[in-house]
Design an enzyme around this catalytic site. Structure first.
Site, PDB file in Angstrom:
ATOM      1  N   GLY A 206       0.827  -1.206   0.000  1.00  0.00           N
ATOM      2  CA  GLY A 206       0.000   0.000   0.000  1.00  0.00           C
ATOM      3  C   GLY A 206       0.851   1.242   0.000  1.00  0.00           C
ATOM      4  CG  ASN A 207      -0.312   4.605  -1.613  1.00  0.00           C
ATOM      5  OD1 ASN A 207      -1.038   5.414  -1.046  1.00  0.00           O
ATOM      6  ND2 ASN A 207      -0.685   3.940  -2.704  1.00  0.00           N
ATOM      7  NE  ARG A 208       3.907   8.106   5.150  1.00  0.00           N
ATOM      8  CZ  ARG A 208       4.737   9.107   5.395  1.00  0.00           C
ATOM      9  NH1 ARG A 208       5.861   9.183   4.739  1.00  0.00           N
ATOM     10  NH2 ARG A 208       4.424  10.017   6.267  1.00  0.00           N
ATOM     11  CB  SER A 209      -2.654   8.160  -0.494  1.00  0.00           C
ATOM     12  OG  SER A 209      -3.813   8.917  -0.717  1.00  0.00           O
ATOM     13  CB  ALA A 273      -1.802   7.341  -3.903  1.00  0.00           C
TER      14      ALA A 273
END
Ligand code: CTP
Length: 410
Positions: A206-209, A273
């Site tokens: 995943g990502n930090r968005s 994102a």
């Protein structure tokens, strides 16, 4: 509109003061009706100064004006924030032992409760039964927000942010978007949040968005009068009221949802994102550590570039559609973030590209941001700065301007 703001006796009463301001700033008259307990948290002078109205809690005050039913009868909307467990119980069972509960019984206006209490109390079956009862009576009860509570604990139970309560309340009263706003009559698709690419049944890439910027854009477009579809990947912020929400977990799910919604959209804002890569294989069972102690190698494959695909579809169909991309850039030793942004604008083929300068403590999950809007048509760069809400409004104003140009065939 005349709004009765019922305030329960909880620490979140201070947030109701901000909510009151938001309502009055949008031109509404607000009559605060605190409970006795609420006044122990925030006193009557605060409510009277902010609203310009006399405050009472008691049915025996202003009896000559039959105040205990008058406030309910005269209201166009009743909002109770914070709604404590006790207040929910009294309202659910039709009690009439103070001015707020008599007002609730006497009103025919839509009623919205915004609960706030500790997680254990919120999840208690007695409270949940009262919430169900209120909903069965036709009232709206918001879900509390998840996060830090008064003590060191956290979980569901926080009063949703004042803007969230305001939006939900105005929607309920049919006063959300502006029918003559700059985007009236248009359809806007906004994607937001970070995709999650599963690796096995319990793990993902995943990502930090947080999705805050995309959600703020969806809300701003709605306020400008657009019919909004929000394609939501993983969000760490509540979805706004009054927009259609389509949930999408992975890039592929987001792609499908966006392609479908874009077919009838006048504007597409790709704020999500999207993971550029996903694991080549998703294991059916949880991956185990190798017994021989070797390190696993993760094979990744490219995800489709959704924005690029939407640009191609628009161009093939010769649709008059405005496409807005986002770029989160850090820059590197030789190249500044805007140079990367300009290259990306050309590569993606969209009309506008909003460039965010990101880094460890910049932008992700924060409430303030700086965004530089680059235009394919060569218009000068526009810098938008401030809270994510302010920036979203600025971007939506710019979109409305550009759309007028697209529609005129310019
Ligand atoms: N985007 C998309 N599909 C992808 C990746 C990104 O539609 N697979 C969209 C994002 O929503 C955003 C824009 O493209 O509007 C820019 O995303 P970004 O990841 O910054 O661009 P990339 O093309 O991945 O460029 P790079 O990773 O090389 O910086």
């Amino acid at each position: 509109m005349r709004i009765v703001l019922g305030i329960g006796g909880g620490i979140a009463a201070y947030k109701a003061a901000l909510l009151l301001r938001l309502f009055t700033e949008s031109g509404h008259t607000v009559v605060p009706v605190p409970t006795e307990a609420a006044l122990r948290f925030v006193g009557a002078p605060t409510w009277e100064a902010l609203s310009g109205q006399r405050v009472s809690t008691d049915v025996f005050d202003r009896v000559d004006e039959v105040n205990h039913v008058h406030q309910g009868q005269a209201a166009d909307l009743v909002v109770v924030a914070p709604a404590t467990a006790d207040l929910l119980a009294r309202a659910a069972h039709g009690h009439a032992d103070d001015l707020l509960t008599t007002t609730l019984l006497a009103t025919r206006a839509p009623v919205l409760f915004a609960p706030a209490m500790h997680t254990e109390m919120w999840l208690n079956p007695a409270v949940q039964a009262n919430v169900a009862q209120l909903r069965a009576h036709g009232h709206t009860v918001l879900e509390p927000a998840d996060g830090r509570l008064t003590g060191p604990d956290s979980g569901p139970g926080r009063l949703p942010e004042p803007e969230v309560v305001r939006d939900a309340a105005l929607r309920l009263a049919g006063d959300g978007g502006a029918p003559d706003g700059p985007l009236a009559g248009t359809r806007v698709l906004v994607s937001a949040g970070g995709t999650r690419e599963p690796l096995d049944p319990v793990r993902f890439l995943g990502n930090r968005s947080s999705g805050k910027q995309g959600v703020a854009i969806a809300a701003a477009a709605r306020d400008a009068g657009a019919a909004v579809t929000l394609v939501a990947a993983h969000l760490e912020t509540p979805v706004p009221a009054g927009v259609e929400v389509v949930h999408a977990g992975t890039a592929e799910q987001l792609r499908r949802a966006c392609v479908r919604a874009a077919a009838r959209a006048d504007v597409v804002v790709m704020a999500a994102a999207v993971a550029d890569y996903r694991p080549a294989r998703i294991a059916d069972a949880k991956l185990k550590k190798a017994e021989d102690g070797s390190n696993p190698v993760l094979e990744l494959v490219r995800n489709p570039d959704i924005l690029k695909e939407l640009v191609d579809l628009r161009n093939t169909a010769r649709r008059r559609q405005l496409l807005v991309g986002f770029a989160a850039e850090t820059g590197d030793a030789e190249t500044d973030p805007l140079t990367f942004g300009r290259r990306k604008l050309v590569r993606k083929g969209c009309d506008l590209l909003a460039v965010n300068h990101v880094g460890e403590n910049l932008v992700f999950g924060q409430d303030t941001t700086t965004l530089t809007v680059l235009s394919a048509a060569g218009a000068p760069e526009q810098v938008l700065e401030g809270s994510k809400t302010d920036v979203a409004r600025g971007l939506v104003a710019r979109i409305a301007q550009e759309l007028a140009g697209v529609r005129a065939g310019a």
